[in-house]
Write a protein that holds these residues in place. Structure first.
Motif, PDB file in Angstrom:
ATOM      1  N   GLY A  58       0.807  -1.213   0.000  1.00  0.00           N
ATOM      2  CA  GLY A  58       0.000   0.000   0.000  1.00  0.00           C
ATOM      3  C   GLY A  58       0.841   1.264   0.000  1.00  0.00           C
ATOM      4  O   GLY A  58       2.064   1.226   0.138  1.00  0.00           O
ATOM      5  N   SER A  79      -6.190   4.391  -5.669  1.00  0.00           N
ATOM      6  CA  SER A  79      -6.646   4.379  -4.287  1.00  0.00           C
ATOM      7  C   SER A  79      -5.825   3.310  -3.587  1.00  0.00           C
ATOM      8  O   SER A  79      -5.481   2.293  -4.181  1.00  0.00           O
ATOM      9  N   GLN A 115      -4.476   1.602   0.477  1.00  0.00           N
ATOM     10  CA  GLN A 115      -4.527   1.514   1.928  1.00  0.00           C
ATOM     11  C   GLN A 115      -3.281   0.787   2.400  1.00  0.00           C
ATOM     12  O   GLN A 115      -2.990  -0.318   1.910  1.00  0.00           O
TER      13      GLN A 115
END
Length: 185
Positions: free
Chosen positions: A103, A151, A153
């Protein structure tokens, strides 16, 4: 401008994004195995039926997938799955590369497109590379009139999404199930 120079060097023709993605997956699997980097990674292609045509340069679009897959492999040190999904809504052809890797921290997301920027700049970093990959991806996608977004995480993984203007194709009676790309695992 740089973008115009980039566009002028390209060969413009109808290109199947699904076919380019499938070829890039095969190449990525071969490269990862040759470099002993595959770490029990599984790569999947999920393409909706259809050819997903765009007007573009096949070689340059291949580079986009090569770079995104190379990053996904490099930043998935503990194995897991990498998915490439291709779909089209008639207006845009969307390709996503999703990994279960380390991530990217939220405060670094906007910097990853800059030339020579590397998420982990520490001297102990395991992940080699010039830091040019994502800058090149962005340049090629934008030269095709598209956009790229991410995107992510930390500890969960990242999804890179490429949107390219769809080439409207005339319906052809000869297109049947045989044009569906095979599942690459």
């Amino acid at each position: 401008s740089f973008q115009n120079a980039e566009r002028e060097r390209m060969r413009w023709e109808p290109v199947s994004v699904a076919r380019v993605a499938e070829a890039a997956i095969r190449a990525a699997i071969r490269a990862a195995q040759a470099a002993a980097e595959h770490h029990h990674l599984v790569l999947h292609l999920e393409a909706e039926p259809g050819r997903h045509l765009v007007l573009g340069d096949e070689g340059r679009l291949g580079q986009v997938f090569d770079n995104l897959l190379g990053n996904a492999i490099k930043f998935s040190p503990n194995g897991g799955h990498i998915w490439v999904r291709v779909r089209s809504d008639g207006e845009w052809v969307t390709a996503e590369v999703e990994d279960q890797g380390i991530g990217i921290p939220a405060d670094k997301l906007d910097k990853i497109w800059e030339r020579f920027y590397q998420v982990d700049g520490s001297s102990t970093r395991r992940f080699g590379g010039t830091g040019l990959g994502l800058a090149i991806v962005k340049r090629i996608v934008e030269a095709h009139g598209g956009l790229v977004e991410v995107s992510s995480q930390v500890g969960v993984g990242s999804v890179f999404r490429v949107l390219l203007p769809a080439l409207r194709e005339e319906p052809s009676p000869s297109l049947g199930a045989s044009s569906t790309p095979s599942q690459a695992t």
